[in-house]
Design an enzyme around this catalytic site. Structure first.
Site, PDB file in Angstrom:
ATOM      1  N   ALA A 271     -51.836  47.300  71.457  1.00  0.00           N
ATOM      2  CA  ALA A 271     -53.261  46.452  71.236  1.00  0.00           C
ATOM      3  C   ALA A 271     -53.716  45.903  72.508  1.00  0.00           C
ATOM      4  CB  ALA A 271     -52.825  45.100  70.546  1.00  0.00           C
ATOM      5  N   PHE A 273     -56.633  44.420  73.920  1.00  0.00           N
ATOM      6  CA  PHE A 273     -57.893  43.488  73.776  1.00  0.00           C
ATOM      7  C   PHE A 273     -58.149  42.490  74.904  1.00  0.00           C
ATOM      8  CE2 PHE A 273     -55.745  43.518  69.333  1.00  0.00           C
ATOM      9  CZ  PHE A 273     -55.954  44.631  68.830  1.00  0.00           C
ATOM     10  N   GLU A 275     -58.505  40.565  78.708  1.00  0.00           N
ATOM     11  CA  GLU A 275     -59.209  41.063  79.789  1.00  0.00           C
ATOM     12  C   GLU A 275     -58.628  40.053  81.075  1.00  0.00           C
ATOM     13  OE1 GLU A 275     -63.162  41.971  79.671  1.00  0.00           O
ATOM     14  OE2 GLU A 275     -62.681  43.820  78.360  1.00  0.00           O
ATOM     15  N   PRO A 276     -58.619  40.326  82.291  1.00  0.00           N
ATOM     16  CA  PRO A 276     -58.171  39.385  83.316  1.00  0.00           C
ATOM     17  C   PRO A 276     -59.003  38.186  83.338  1.00  0.00           C
ATOM     18  CG  PRO A 276     -58.408  41.713  84.231  1.00  0.00           C
ATOM     19  CD  PRO A 276     -59.012  41.757  82.727  1.00  0.00           C
ATOM     20  N   GLY A 279     -59.048  35.970  78.735  1.00  0.00           N
ATOM     21  CA  GLY A 279     -57.787  35.378  78.000  1.00  0.00           C
ATOM     22  C   GLY A 279     -58.195  35.251  76.738  1.00  0.00           C
ATOM     23  N   SER A 280     -58.305  34.090  75.948  1.00  0.00           N
ATOM     24  CA  SER A 280     -58.303  33.945  74.675  1.00  0.00           C
ATOM     25  C   SER A 280     -59.927  34.122  74.184  1.00  0.00           C
ATOM     26  CB  SER A 280     -57.636  32.624  74.158  1.00  0.00           C
ATOM     27  OG  SER A 280     -56.469  32.599  74.243  1.00  0.00           O
ATOM     28  N   GLY A 497     -24.180  24.370  83.520  1.00  0.00           N
ATOM     29  CA  GLY A 497     -24.393  25.315  84.491  1.00  0.00           C
ATOM     30  C   GLY A 497     -24.272  26.781  83.945  1.00  0.00           C
ATOM     31  N   GLU A 520     -50.442  35.667  71.490  1.00  0.00           N
ATOM     32  CA  GLU A 520     -51.225  35.748  70.045  1.00  0.00           C
ATOM     33  C   GLU A 520     -51.791  34.472  69.574  1.00  0.00           C
ATOM     34  OE1 GLU A 520     -51.250  38.415  68.383  1.00  0.00           O
ATOM     35  OE2 GLU A 520     -49.752  39.581  69.215  1.00  0.00           O
ATOM     36  N   ALA A 522     -52.689  30.947  72.370  1.00  0.00           N
ATOM     37  CA  ALA A 522     -51.769  29.861  72.899  1.00  0.00           C
ATOM     38  C   ALA A 522     -52.104  28.450  71.996  1.00  0.00           C
ATOM     39  CB  ALA A 522     -52.387  29.454  74.249  1.00  0.00           C
TER      40      ALA A 522
END
Length: 539
Positions: A271, A273, A275-276, A279-280, A497, A520, A522
């Site tokens: 997929a 969709f 771009e830098p 985002g959404s 630990g 998918e 935020a």
């Protein structure tokens, strides 16, 4: 003492009544001339999202009631704890994030919350629900080998769960940690076995070689595979997205060309969709698709593209017209050559660079650069320009439900690892499980996993019924992602630990769980979808 189931329906009714108070108060804050105003939604974002979270918890309790009310004593303990905790959050303070607690006074519903707490059924749960005795009783059952009911009342779906649980236990889980540490791709042999099991065609119409089982079956498959390793559960996500895009919007020729290969696992999609700089905000996509004599040429940059090198088909959202917003966007089915280790992106006009990540490995993430990449004339989805955004939005319901199912699987994995460690590890002469704050964590991990699971199934059933379910899908993903992260964090704490050591599997699960609140859509995006959608229903 009476069972929790005897009080659950009345408590649900009271919680729904409280939710209506929250909805009315929130609507008054964001309405303009009787309609929801986008600017006011943003200005009152915390309040709107608090309403969304309130609605999500109330629906989670309703789905828990539907599930647990028909089962036995262990499930009733689980119901009591779940109601006790979530009702306490509604009346006292609900965590939207690690340091974001929304309280009734933030929603201007303090009086309504007080009335909720005073409702007899709610008061019973606040006193007898989530307390040390019920948590210890549930943890003791886990220690004795009891597990909550997994059956769905459908022979086919129960067989699907059995088959994929066995596959995850035998073929995924034993190699998952080594693959993660080596940052290796899921082996081709495993991908082939998954294809033979039908993973990539669960929801594709049998006419095109799929199983045609629907979203609930897809949830079961994704949950069980993700319980073994999130990468295995996620490998089918891109096939799910591509299959739904093409199945719902493709031309007959596009369906015949692509769907059989996707269903059989011969065609691995990715997929493309995000771009830098967007985002959404997909309506602001800037990657261009320009007409050419033999089809289209795509130019631009995409990021966070999963499994890009080993894929054969890209579903690409690009701007095909110089029109601002979503009206200029189209979806393209762009065939590509499957890459190799030495030549990950061999096609002209396409280059990629890998993004190093903490977890969610096995498929790898890339930044892709398109420079006149060629797409054939029949690569425009549905043969329709300007429809890409709307086509994509319809697939997000299924994708988010599937992501919620993956989160449930991760949450269950964290619980299994923590329980195993608490049973085996001894401190101060006794098992870790004997310490109240360890058993407390395990009890709550189980309770929230089941609530998230049932909310996810609820959304899947709505999708299978053909109903619009963007709100239900958003609720499922919102809660399940939070539960996966809190379970993983609690499991690391139980390991002490050792939980911070790379050799222990829980370190991988922690890294894997963190992405679920981001991709998918935020958590903030989901809350916005839920809040705005429910407020619009008040009109």
């Amino acid at each position: 003492m009476m069972t929790g189931a005897a009080h659950a329906e009345a408590a649900c009714d009271a919680a729904r009544a409280y939710l209506r108070h929250v909805q009315r108060a929130t609507f008054q804050a964001v309405e303009q001339d009787g309609r929801v105003d986008p600017a006011l939604i943003e200005a009152h974002q915390r309040r709107v999202h608090g309403f969304a979270w309130t609605a999500t918890l109330v629906e989670g309790l309703a789905q828990l009631t539907s599930w647990a009310g028909r089962l036995g004593g262990g499930e009733d303990l689980l119901l009591r704890i779940g109601f006790g905790e979530y009702l306490a959050q509604l009346v006292g303070g609900l965590p939207m994030g690690q340091n974001e607690i929304v309280r009734p006074q933030d929603l201007e519903t303090a009086q309504a919350a007080s009335a909720l707490a005073g409702t007899p059924a709610v008061a019973w749960f606040l006193e007898h629900g989530n307390n040390q005795a019920t948590r210890l009783a549930l943890a003791d059952r886990l220690a004795e080998g009891w597990r909550p009911d997994d059956s769905l009342g459908d022979e086919t779906l129960d067989q699907v769960r059995t088959q994929f649980r066995r596959f995850a236990d035998e073929r995924i889980a034993p190699g998952a940690h080594a693959w993660h540490l080596a940052d290796a791709l899921i082996p081709d042999a495993i991908v082939d076995e998954m294809a033979e099991l039908g993973v990539f065609g669960v929801c594709i119409d049998p006419e095109y070689g799929g199983l045609g089982l629907g979203k609930l079956a897809m949830c079961v498959v994704s949950e069980e595979l993700s319980r073994g390793w999130i990468a295995a559960g996620s490998l089918g996500t891109r096939s799910e997205i591509a299959g739904e895009l093409i199945g719902a919007n493709g031309t007959p020729e596009q369906k015949a060309r692509w769907l059989p290969g996707i269903a059989a696992g011969r065609v691995l999609p990715t997929a493309v969709f995000t771009e830098p700089d967007t985002g959404s905000d997909l309506a602001s996509v800037g990657t261009r698709a320009e007409r050419a004599a033999d089809g289209w040429r795509i130019t631009g940059s995409k990021t966070w593209i999963t499994h890009a090198a080993r894929s054969d088909l890209m579903t690409v959202l690009a701007r095909s017209a110089a029109v601002p917003g979503h009206n200029g966007l189209s979806m393209f089915l762009a065939a590509k050559t499957r890459g190799t280790q030495d030549a990950p992106f061999p096609d002209a006009g396409l280059a990629g660079s890998e993004i190093a990540v903490l977890g969610y490995r096995g498929m790898r993430e890339y930044v892709l650069s398109f420079d006149g990449f060629a797409v054939t004339a029949d690569g425009l989805l549905g043969g329709e320009t300007g429809a890409g955004f709307r086509q994509l939005m319809r697939t997000f319901e299924g994708a988010r439900i599937q992501t919620a199912a993956r989160a449930v699987g991760v949450a269950r994995n964290a619980l299994d690892l923590a329980l195993g460690y608490a049973l085996e590890r001894r401190q101060f002469g006794k098992r870790l499980l004997a310490f109240p704050r360890v058993s407390d964590k395990l009890a709550m991990m189980l309770v929230e996993t089941i609530i998230a699971r049932e909310l996810t199934y609820f959304a899947a059933r709505a999708k299978d019924a053909g109903d619009r379910c963007d709100i239900e899908a958003g609720m499922a993903k919102l809660l399940a992602a939070r539960v996966a992260w809190s379970n993983a964090d609690a499991a690391v704490q139980i390991h002490g630990g050792n939980g911070y050591a790379l050799e222990y599997e829980i370190s991988r699960v922690l890294c894997d769980a963190r992405i679920l609140n981001i991709f998918e859509g935020a958590a903030e995006i989901q809350a916005n979808v839920i809040g705005r959608g429910l407020l619009s229903r008040q009109l």
